[in-house]
Design a protein around this motif. Structure first.
Motif, PDB file in Angstrom:
ATOM      1  N   CYS A 243       0.837  -1.209   0.000  1.00 46.94           N
ATOM      2  CA  CYS A 243       0.000   0.000   0.000  1.00 46.94           C
ATOM      3  C   CYS A 243       0.870   1.255   0.000  1.00 46.94           C
ATOM      4  O   CYS A 243       1.543   1.564   0.986  1.00 46.94           O
ATOM      5  CB  CYS A 243      -0.931  -0.005   1.206  1.00 46.94           C
ATOM      6  SG  CYS A 243      -1.949   1.466   1.263  1.00 46.94           S
ATOM      7  N   THR A 244       0.828   1.961  -1.121  1.00 48.04           N
ATOM      8  CA  THR A 244       1.684   3.135  -1.305  1.00 48.04           C
ATOM      9  C   THR A 244       0.860   4.420  -1.321  1.00 48.04           C
ATOM     10  O   THR A 244       1.285   5.425  -1.867  1.00 48.04           O
ATOM     11  CB  THR A 244       2.431   2.997  -2.643  1.00 48.04           C
ATOM     12  OG1 THR A 244       1.467   2.776  -3.691  1.00 48.04           O
ATOM     13  CG2 THR A 244       3.393   1.819  -2.630  1.00 48.04           C
ATOM     14  N   ARG A 245      -0.349   4.379  -0.711  1.00 50.06           N
ATOM     15  CA  ARG A 245      -1.276   5.498  -0.824  1.00 50.06           C
ATOM     16  C   ARG A 245      -1.342   6.369   0.434  1.00 50.06           C
ATOM     17  O   ARG A 245      -1.455   5.851   1.546  1.00 50.06           O
ATOM     18  CB  ARG A 245      -2.698   4.975  -1.110  1.00 50.06           C
ATOM     19  CG  ARG A 245      -2.857   4.414  -2.509  1.00 50.06           C
ATOM     20  CD  ARG A 245      -4.233   3.816  -2.712  1.00 50.06           C
ATOM     21  NE  ARG A 245      -4.454   2.690  -1.833  1.00 50.06           N
ATOM     22  CZ  ARG A 245      -3.951   1.468  -2.006  1.00 50.06           C
ATOM     23  NH1 ARG A 245      -3.189   1.216  -3.033  1.00 50.06           N
ATOM     24  NH2 ARG A 245      -4.205   0.512  -1.151  1.00 50.06           N
ATOM     25  N   ALA A 246      -1.325   7.671   0.200  1.00 45.92           N
ATOM     26  CA  ALA A 246      -1.622   8.630   1.258  1.00 45.92           C
ATOM     27  C   ALA A 246      -2.919   9.329   0.871  1.00 45.92           C
ATOM     28  O   ALA A 246      -3.228   9.470  -0.313  1.00 45.92           O
ATOM     29  CB  ALA A 246      -0.492   9.641   1.377  1.00 45.92           C
ATOM     30  N   ARG A 247      -3.668   9.743   1.868  1.00 46.02           N
ATOM     31  CA  ARG A 247      -4.953  10.394   1.590  1.00 46.02           C
ATOM     32  C   ARG A 247      -5.015  11.744   2.296  1.00 46.02           C
ATOM     33  O   ARG A 247      -4.704  11.844   3.488  1.00 46.02           O
ATOM     34  CB  ARG A 247      -6.097   9.514   2.088  1.00 46.02           C
ATOM     35  CG  ARG A 247      -6.198   8.206   1.346  1.00 46.02           C
ATOM     36  CD  ARG A 247      -7.332   7.361   1.898  1.00 46.02           C
ATOM     37  NE  ARG A 247      -7.758   6.400   0.897  1.00 46.02           N
ATOM     38  CZ  ARG A 247      -7.189   5.220   0.708  1.00 46.02           C
ATOM     39  NH1 ARG A 247      -6.163   4.855   1.436  1.00 46.02           N
ATOM     40  NH2 ARG A 247      -7.634   4.410  -0.228  1.00 46.02           N
TER      41      ARG A 247
END
Ligand code: SAM
Ligand code: SF4
Ligand code: SF4
Length: 338
Positions: free
Chosen positions: A266-270
């Protein structure tokens, strides 16, 4: 401003940034913003608390310096945000943004698709939970018709925003039958439908494990009708598992966040509309990046603040949830602290 791309505590780079541009929506999807919770008197964010376009652009530039290459605009319903084309234009001009996309319910898309494409948007993902009005309207809960979403998909494709990805959340007892109907409708087209397991996001949708239709069951249902074979992931962190029809009719995808979590990649930032950075979809609190931006920080300070947040990240909620779930199969939302 160039600094080395940081890794989090589990060795994952920051590659994608999802930006919520508004917390408002004109739908009340039962699995996301149920009317009992998001009623007429619900207090949405006041304007002053929402990041303006310049602030969003600065955060994107700082994120790109740390390795972000994909930016997705979302919400709430992002097309409710006034003058979104201008933001698209500003972000498309940021050096290093290789993929600029929008996730939308498409209710407001058809008349705006070509302006968004002209501003520099690359692609859209469109949410559609059924092909029959009875089911779709039960799920969006505002009486919105399927035909207008299909118009939005067609307009996006005509504007060069394709191939469109369609997101479909499958909820047990609600829209399982939509799996074959949607697969059939989009077979033989460029459009890929991605079936998403119903997730325990937030605290208001009354999620129960029993309501989740496992991705394996979805794939088996499609495969029984039109045989499928798996397709390799295109890149690290791709959330959908892809399958192609053996007869050349195109592809489907499944997003199995509950039954086969993919936290390891998981390489996601929100970024929330009010400028809180969340390092996991299920985090209970965010990091106040807006305060940094509004404190007069330089671009270097801002990038350093983001780096500090990312390098301290250890989230893997979905993997941990599965372990809990094995011990206690009917775990309630309040228990897992959604
Ligand atoms: N309003 C836009 C839309 O619906 O496309 C963008 C925001 S919406 C929160 C983004 C995506 O999250 C949609 O595709 C929606 O179906 C999905 N989603 C929302 N709640 C969910 C849940 N409980 N489980 C799985 N997916 C969910
Ligand atoms: Fe609105 Fe999208 Fe949530 Fe549906 S899924 S209520 S369209 S934000
Ligand atoms: Fe990423 Fe959190 Fe989802 Fe795991 S649970 S895939 S860490 S957002």
């Amino acid at each position: 401003m160039m600094t080395a791309a940081p890794l989090d505590l589990l060795g994952r780079p920051m590659h994608d940034l999802r930006i919520s541009v508004t917390d408002r929506c004109n739908f009340r999807c039962v699995y996301c913003m149920p009317k009992e919770v998001f009623g007429r008197d619900h207090a949405f964010l006041p304007r002053a608390e929402i990041l303006d376009f310049e602030e969003i652009e600065r955060i994107v530039r700082a994120s790109v310096a740390l390795g972000v290459r994909k930016v997705r605009l979302t919400g709430g319903e992002p097309l409710i945000r006034r003058n979104l084309d201008a933001l698209v234009g500003m972000l498309a001009a940021v050096d290093g943004v290789e993929d600029l996309t929008l996730t939308t319910n498409a209710s407001l898309l058809a008349p705006r698709a070509s302006a968004l494409a002209a501003a520099g948007l690359h692609r859209v993902t469109i949410s559609l939970d059924a092909l029959d009005d009875a089911t779709f309207q039960r799920m969006n809960d505002v009486g919105f018709p399927v035909a207008r979403v299909l118009e939005g998909i067609a307009a996006a494709e005509a504007a060069g925003l394709g191939p469109v990805k369609v997101n479909t959340v499958i909820q047990r007892g609600m829209n399982e039958h939509a799996v074959l109907a949607l697969a059939e409708h989009f077979r033989g087209t460029e459009t890929t439908v991605r079936f998403i397991e119903y997730m325990d996001v937030g605290h208001s949708n009354g999620w129960r494990l029993d309501d989740v239709v496992p991705a394996a069951e979805i794939v088996a249902a499609v495969d029984a009708r039109w045989p499928l074979e798996p397709v390799d992931a295109e890149y690290r962190g791709e959330v959908a598992r892809r399958y192609r029809y053996r007869d050349g009719g195109g592809e489907i995808g499944v997003i199995s966040s509950v039954t086969q979590p993919f936290c390891g990649d998981c390489t996601r930032a929100r970024l929330s509309a009010d400028g809180q950075l969340f390092t996991c979809l299920f985090a209970t609190s965010g990091h106040d990046v807006r305060a940094v931006v509004r404190s007069g920080a330089t671009d270097v300070d801002l990038a350093e603040a983001l780096r500090a947040i990312w390098t301290d990240r250890s989230d893997r909620y979905s993997e941990l949830r599965t372990l809990e779930t094995v011990k206690q199969p009917k775990v309630e939302m309040s228990f897992i602290g959604g």
